[in-house]
Structure formats: C-alpha cells, structure tokens
Design an enzyme around this catalytic site. Structure first.
Site, PDB file in Angstrom:
ATOM      1  N   SER A  24       0.833  -1.205   0.000  1.00  0.00           N
ATOM      2  CA  SER A  24       0.000   0.000   0.000  1.00  0.00           C
ATOM      3  C   SER A  24       0.862   1.246   0.000  1.00  0.00           C
ATOM      4  CB  SER A  24      -0.986   0.026   1.182  1.00  0.00           C
ATOM      5  OG  SER A  24      -0.736   1.080   2.068  1.00  0.00           O
ATOM      6  N   TYR A  42      -0.530   1.974  11.212  1.00  0.00           N
ATOM      7  CA  TYR A  42      -0.723   1.228   9.964  1.00  0.00           C
ATOM      8  C   TYR A  42       0.432   1.531   9.014  1.00  0.00           C
ATOM      9  CZ  TYR A  42      -2.902  -0.260   5.565  1.00  0.00           C
ATOM     10  OH  TYR A  42      -3.166  -0.871   4.365  1.00  0.00           O
TER      11      TYR A  42
END
Length: 229
Positions: free
Chosen positions: A135, A148
């Site tokens: 990501s 995250y």
C-alpha cells in the site's frame, strides 16, 4: 499455467480477485486466511483446483505448520503473495494496544513469517516469486494512519532488504504499493468513486509476476486517478 500459488488474506478484496484470476489461468491456488467462511466463499468462485488453509499469519508456529502441509499436499510453492493485512485508522493517541499489536503482528510479522517458510525451497530450486502487498502507506505517512503506516514501512524495508539478498539467485520479490481500493479494509468508504477496483489492481500485479527478458521489477506503484471523475 502450471503453478502453485499461495495467497494470504484470500477471503475477500484483492486476495479473492487474485485467487480467481490465477484459478482461471489453470493454477492450483491455496487460499489462506483466518476465517474459513470467507475462504469458502472465495473458493466457490474458482474454476480449477484449489485448497483452503485456515492460518493466523501472526503466529510463526501456525504459519510453519500450514506451509509444510501445503508442500506435502500440493507441492512446491511457485508464487507467494503476502496480502493479509488489517488497519485501524484514528488519531495516534486513540489507538488501542490491541489494535497496535494486531497491525504490527499481521501486516509486518505475518509477511516475514510467511516469506521465511518459502525461501529455502525457492533458493534450492532457484525459482519463485514473492509479492508483498504494501500500500502507498508504506511510501508516505498519513494522518490517522500512523501505526498502519509504520507496519507498512516495515514491510517495505523487509522487501527491499530481501531483494538484495536474493540478487545472486533467480528468485524474485517485489512490493506492490497501491492507493485506496474498494475493499473491506476501508469499510463504508469502499464505495467511493475514486477508489480502485481490486480486479484492476490484480491485473497489474499479475502482469509483473512472470519472467521478462532483461527486466527486473523492484516495485509496482498503483495510484488512484482522482482526475478520472
């Protein structure tokens, strides 16, 4: 294609899309995940041979057991796609201890544990592909994504370092960095028009998992085209 493809987090989203596409190509797809009902749902969409394995990727012992079982029941692993991931999005001070452990354990440690279990065989056979779904949060920080992003930056460092270790071999690894997709990770926001379709992202990733003369893919960056709408 006569390959054995192992996909973690195969119960939904990008993992399910990759599973369906590889199955359509004739590969044996091993669906790995924490929730059997989700894996069964994905399996029902597949056209060719597949196997289902419940696994907690944050447990090295559990991962080792499942990977050994795959090698016994299916054979050598040709492609490993580390797709399993979780996210809790809030201001840093609001994140719970449990959610912090979960993101680091699944996103980072899970990727490391799964990769460790395929490296020896891939090196001995001098072939194989490892793809880490990272990501864009592994490229730059973002508000409400502190931990995250930290877990994804960790996967980025692991991927880049392992790529250097694998340079003397024919085993290939790359990281896939993508923007927001229409998946469960983003909850209700997954219907946003500018969010990417998992099937489209899967096509791009798969296009880079193949031998290409005089080409070495180190990473794939897939951004949302916000100007499309």
């Amino acid at each position: 294609m006569d390959m054995n493809v192992v996909i973690t987090g195969a119960g939904s989203g990008l993992g399910a899309s990759l599973a369906k596409k590889y199955s359509d190509l004739g590969c044996h797809v091993c669906l790995l995940g924490r929730t059997q009902t989700k894996l069964i749902r994905t399996a029902e969409t597949l056209t060719n041979n597949h196997s289902i394995y419940e696994v907690d990727v944050s447990s090295k012992q559990d991962v080792a057991k499942v990977m050994h079982l795959i090698k016994e029941e299916v054979g050598a692993i040709d492609v490993l796609i580390n797709n399993a991931g979780v996210g809790s999005f809030d201001l840093t001070e609001n994140l719970t201890e449990e959610s912090i452990h979960q993101m680091i354990d699944i996103n980072l440690k899970g990727t490391i544990f799964c990769t460790q279990e395929v490296l020896d065989d891939m090196k001995k056979r001098n072939q194989g592909y490892i793809v880490n779904i990272i990501s864009l949060s592994g490229k730059r920080g973002k508000a409400t994504e502190s931990v995250y992003s930290a877990s994804k930056f960790g996967v980025r460092g692991f991927t880049e370092s392992l790529a250097l270790e694998l340079e003397p071999t024919a085993v290939r690894i790359f990281g896939a960095y993508m923007g927001n997709m229409k998946t469960e990770l983003w909850g209700g926001a997954s219907t946003e028009e500018t969010f990417m379709e998992p099937d489209d992202v899967a096509d791009i990733i798969m296009g880079n998992i193949k031998p290409q003369k005089n080409i070495l893919v180190e990473e794939v960056v897939i951004k949302n085209d916000k100007n499309k709408y």
